[in-house]
Motif scaffolding. Structure first.
Motif, PDB file in Angstrom:
ATOM      1  N   ILE A 159      27.343   4.346   6.598  1.00 51.72           N
ATOM      2  CA  ILE A 159      26.198   3.962   7.431  1.00 51.72           C
ATOM      3  C   ILE A 159      25.005   3.774   6.508  1.00 51.72           C
ATOM      4  CG2 ILE A 159      24.617   4.768   9.229  1.00 51.72           C
ATOM      5  CD1 ILE A 159      27.007   6.090  10.576  1.00 51.72           C
ATOM      6  N   LEU A 160      24.300   2.684   6.699  1.00 53.43           N
ATOM      7  CA  LEU A 160      23.231   2.276   5.788  1.00 53.43           C
ATOM      8  C   LEU A 160      21.907   2.209   6.524  1.00 53.43           C
ATOM      9  CD1 LEU A 160      22.103   0.945   3.158  1.00 53.43           C
ATOM     10  CD2 LEU A 160      23.021  -1.227   4.020  1.00 53.43           C
ATOM     11  N   VAL A 161      20.892   2.847   5.961  1.00 52.90           N
ATOM     12  CA  VAL A 161      19.532   2.795   6.505  1.00 52.90           C
ATOM     13  C   VAL A 161      18.597   2.295   5.414  1.00 52.90           C
ATOM     14  CG1 VAL A 161      17.624   4.143   7.447  1.00 52.90           C
ATOM     15  CG2 VAL A 161      19.962   4.684   8.122  1.00 52.90           C
ATOM     16  N   ALA A 162      17.771   1.311   5.750  1.00 47.97           N
ATOM     17  CA  ALA A 162      16.810   0.751   4.796  1.00 47.97           C
ATOM     18  C   ALA A 162      15.415   0.811   5.416  1.00 47.97           C
ATOM     19  CB  ALA A 162      17.184  -0.683   4.437  1.00 47.97           C
ATOM     20  N   PRO A 163      14.669   1.887   5.160  1.00 53.82           N
ATOM     21  CA  PRO A 163      13.329   2.030   5.735  1.00 53.82           C
ATOM     22  C   PRO A 163      12.316   1.134   5.023  1.00 53.82           C
ATOM     23  CG  PRO A 163      14.252   4.142   4.993  1.00 53.82           C
ATOM     24  CD  PRO A 163      15.064   3.053   4.374  1.00 53.82           C
ATOM     25  N   THR A 164      11.205   0.919   5.679  1.00 59.68           N
ATOM     26  CA  THR A 164      10.049   0.259   5.065  1.00 59.68           C
ATOM     27  C   THR A 164       8.955   1.300   4.881  1.00 59.68           C
ATOM     28  OG1 THR A 164      10.574  -1.889   6.051  1.00 59.68           O
ATOM     29  CG2 THR A 164       8.293  -1.532   5.371  1.00 59.68           C
ATOM     30  N   ALA A 165       8.336   1.305   3.705  1.00 57.65           N
ATOM     31  CA  ALA A 165       7.264   2.263   3.414  1.00 57.65           C
ATOM     32  C   ALA A 165       6.143   2.142   4.435  1.00 57.65           C
ATOM     33  CB  ALA A 165       6.725   2.026   2.007  1.00 57.65           C
ATOM     34  N   THR A 166       5.431   3.238   4.644  1.00 56.07           N
ATOM     35  CA  THR A 166       4.308   3.209   5.588  1.00 56.07           C
ATOM     36  C   THR A 166       3.111   2.455   5.023  1.00 56.07           C
ATOM     37  OG1 THR A 166       3.577   5.363   4.761  1.00 56.07           O
ATOM     38  CG2 THR A 166       5.016   5.362   6.693  1.00 56.07           C
ATOM     39  N   GLY A 167       3.010   2.385   3.697  1.00 53.22           N
ATOM     40  CA  GLY A 167       1.950   1.615   3.042  1.00 53.22           C
ATOM     41  C   GLY A 167       2.535   0.419   2.329  1.00 53.22           C
ATOM     42  N   GLN A 168       1.771  -0.193   1.453  1.00 49.29           N
ATOM     43  CA  GLN A 168       2.269  -1.363   0.741  1.00 49.29           C
ATOM     44  C   GLN A 168       3.401  -1.026  -0.213  1.00 49.29           C
ATOM     45  OE1 GLN A 168       1.018  -3.682   2.971  1.00 49.29           O
ATOM     46  NE2 GLN A 168       1.424  -4.868   1.114  1.00 49.29           N
ATOM     47  N   THR A 169       3.405   0.211  -0.700  1.00 54.17           N
ATOM     48  CA  THR A 169       4.566   0.718  -1.429  1.00 54.17           C
ATOM     49  C   THR A 169       4.717   2.189  -1.074  1.00 54.17           C
ATOM     50  OG1 THR A 169       5.675   0.800  -3.591  1.00 54.17           O
ATOM     51  CG2 THR A 169       3.326   1.379  -3.558  1.00 54.17           C
ATOM     52  N   TRP A 170       5.659   2.866  -1.696  1.00 63.04           N
ATOM     53  CA  TRP A 170       5.924   4.250  -1.342  1.00 63.04           C
ATOM     54  C   TRP A 170       4.805   5.167  -1.827  1.00 63.04           C
ATOM     55  CZ3 TRP A 170       9.624   4.657   2.101  1.00 63.04           C
ATOM     56  CH2 TRP A 170      10.546   3.601   2.186  1.00 63.04           C
ATOM     57  N   ALA A 171       4.698   6.326  -1.199  1.00 64.17           N
ATOM     58  CA  ALA A 171       3.587   7.252  -1.455  1.00 64.17           C
ATOM     59  C   ALA A 171       3.786   7.962  -2.790  1.00 64.17           C
ATOM     60  CB  ALA A 171       3.481   8.270  -0.314  1.00 64.17           C
ATOM     61  N   LEU A 172       3.485   7.270  -3.862  1.00 60.61           N
ATOM     62  CA  LEU A 172       3.649   7.820  -5.200  1.00 60.61           C
ATOM     63  C   LEU A 172       2.406   8.547  -5.685  1.00 60.61           C
ATOM     64  CD1 LEU A 172       5.507   4.787  -6.834  1.00 60.61           C
ATOM     65  CD2 LEU A 172       6.489   6.843  -5.783  1.00 60.61           C
ATOM     66  N   MET A 173       1.280   8.325  -5.020  1.00 59.92           N
ATOM     67  CA  MET A 173       0.022   8.994  -5.360  1.00 59.92           C
ATOM     68  C   MET A 173      -0.692   9.355  -4.067  1.00 59.92           C
ATOM     69  SD  MET A 173      -1.287   6.493  -8.451  1.00 59.92           S
ATOM     70  CE  MET A 173      -2.698   7.556  -8.780  1.00 59.92           C
ATOM     71  N   GLY A 174      -1.426  10.438  -4.090  1.00 62.18           N
ATOM     72  CA  GLY A 174      -2.188  10.836  -2.910  1.00 62.18           C
ATOM     73  C   GLY A 174      -1.296  11.454  -1.851  1.00 62.18           C
ATOM     74  N   GLY A 175      -1.728  11.350  -0.594  1.00 57.01           N
ATOM     75  CA  GLY A 175      -0.979  11.948   0.502  1.00 57.01           C
ATOM     76  C   GLY A 175       0.349  11.261   0.727  1.00 57.01           C
ATOM     77  N   ASP A 176       1.323  12.041   1.171  1.00 57.37           N
ATOM     78  CA  ASP A 176       2.672  11.524   1.384  1.00 57.37           C
ATOM     79  C   ASP A 176       2.936  11.357   2.878  1.00 57.37           C
ATOM     80  OD1 ASP A 176       5.342  10.937   1.523  1.00 57.37           O
ATOM     81  OD2 ASP A 176       6.052  12.762   0.539  1.00 57.37           O
ATOM     82  N   SER A 177       2.822  10.107   3.348  1.00 56.58           N
ATOM     83  CA  SER A 177       3.151   9.819   4.749  1.00 56.58           C
ATOM     84  C   SER A 177       4.579   9.318   4.887  1.00 56.58           C
ATOM     85  CB  SER A 177       2.188   8.766   5.313  1.00 56.58           C
ATOM     86  OG  SER A 177       2.245   7.570   4.541  1.00 56.58           O
TER      87      SER A 177
END
Length: 360
Positions: free
Chosen positions: A206-224
């Motif tokens: 089973i495959l899941v491909a999410p989309t980040a909540t921002g323009q890219t993943w939360a690599l800096m700052g708050g993690d949503s």
């Protein structure tokens, strides 16, 4: 089905599938310094596709369910090739190449509903398994309920949703491995799904491909993004039977880096990590949960020619994580630049399913 429609399908499918394979070849082998050579090897299958495109005109209305997906796939494939050719002619840059390659997953998404046609179904099977009679029989059967491709709040341009694929032969009487695959920077899950779908379909995951909540993943700052991944995981597990011992978090580039950020947290629910073409700061190993790291299966894939995240970073990461107690498998691909190597999926799935992979 009328003889004329059959003749048209037989004429259209080979150049369409070849054009899609060629676009996939460019995406896999893209290296700014070698772009011209890669395009030369990819050839000009779009010319044959353009020549047969008129055969889709004036079909009987009762076959529109076949004509419409074919038309959409052809248009997307031709648009992708046209964008690549423009760059070859000096009209655009590397960003233009990436933009052109975004048409590939659009074409694949358009074409997938036609897997009732044997050549299309075969295209969406891993090449080494296309002669597997048992797999072919399972895929030729009527799809089970709750299977296929789904998009949940993941329309183009949206953030925070996910796309997923459940093999058509899924049954709830056993637990299935889960692959959660994170796209690269500025990408989206709807497109990245197709980097993994052929292998999930062929090998039963089973495959899941999410989309980040921002323009890219939360690599800096708050993690949503981690809370959103947990939300998605809860939603998927409520609907399908997921094996809690085989839950993989993987990703490409920024998605791979975020699989470290989120996956090394002591509260992570994922059992295996497989970052691809990712970067890793030594401080991440120091602040990671020590108990989480101990024995954690991590499969690192990196290209020797990576121009964005030099391969020395991945080599260092292998040593840091192994020293911290993780169970690290490392694959360095000699001809890989900063691209997604779809050929590694089979080995990652074997590793996820418990096969022992000797370190290179």
């Amino acid at each position: 089905m009328s003889e004329a429609v059959v003749d048209n399908i037989v004429a259209v499918l080979p150049p369409l599938l070849q054009t899609l394979e060629s676009l996939s070849f460019v995406a896999r082998n893209l290296n700014p310094a070698e772009f011209g050579n890669v395009m030369q090897i990819a050839g000009e299958p779009d010319e044959a596709l353009l020549a047969v495109k008129p055969r889709l005109a004036d079909w009987p209305e009762q076959f529109s369910h076949i004509r419409a997906p074919l038309q959409a796939a052809i248009d997307a494939a031709l648009a992708g090739y046209a964008g690549l050719r423009a760059v070859m002619n000096g009209e655009g840059d590397l960003v233009s190449v990436f933009r052109a390659l975004r048409y590939l997953p659009r074409a694949l998404e358009a074409l997938y509903p036609l897997t009732e046609l044997p050549p299309v179904s075969g295209f969406f099977i891993a090449p080494e398994l296309r002669e597997d009679a048992e797999l072919q029989a399972k895929l030729a059967a009527v799809p089970n309920d709750n299977t296929g491709v789904f998009h949940e709040g993941n329309e183009p341009g949206s953030r925070g949703g996910f796309s997923m694929y459940v093999p058509e032969y899924y049954t709830p009487d056993r637990a299935w491995p889960l692959v959660t695959a994170l796209h690269g920077g500025s990408g989206n899950g709807r497109g990245f799904l197709w980097s993994w779908l052929r292998d999930a379909r062929s090998r039963g995951a089973i495959l899941v491909a999410p989309t980040a909540t921002g323009q890219t993943w939360a690599l800096m700052g708050g993690d949503s993004d981690t809370p959103n991944l947990n939300r998605i995981l809860d939603q998927v597990r409520a609907r399908w039977n997921i094996d809690e011992t085989r839950m993989l978090l993987t990703g490409m580039s920024d998605g791979g880096t975020f699989s470290y950020v989120s996956g090394l947290d002591g509260a992570s629910r994922f059992t295996h990590l497989a970052p691809v073409s990712a970067t890793f700061h030594p401080l991440m190993a120091e602040i990671a949960d020590a108990e989480r790291l101990r024995g954690l299966p991590v499969f690192i894939t990196h290209g020797r020619l990576d121009w964005m995240f030099p391969v020395q970073t991945a080599r260092q990461t292998q040593g840091l994580l192994a020293a911290a107690g993780a169970n690290v498998t490392y694959r360095e691909i000699d001809d890989l630049s900063h691209c997604y190597p779809r050929e590694i999926n089979a080995e990652i799935l074997q590793w996820l399913n418990g096969a022992q992979a000797a370190d290179a």
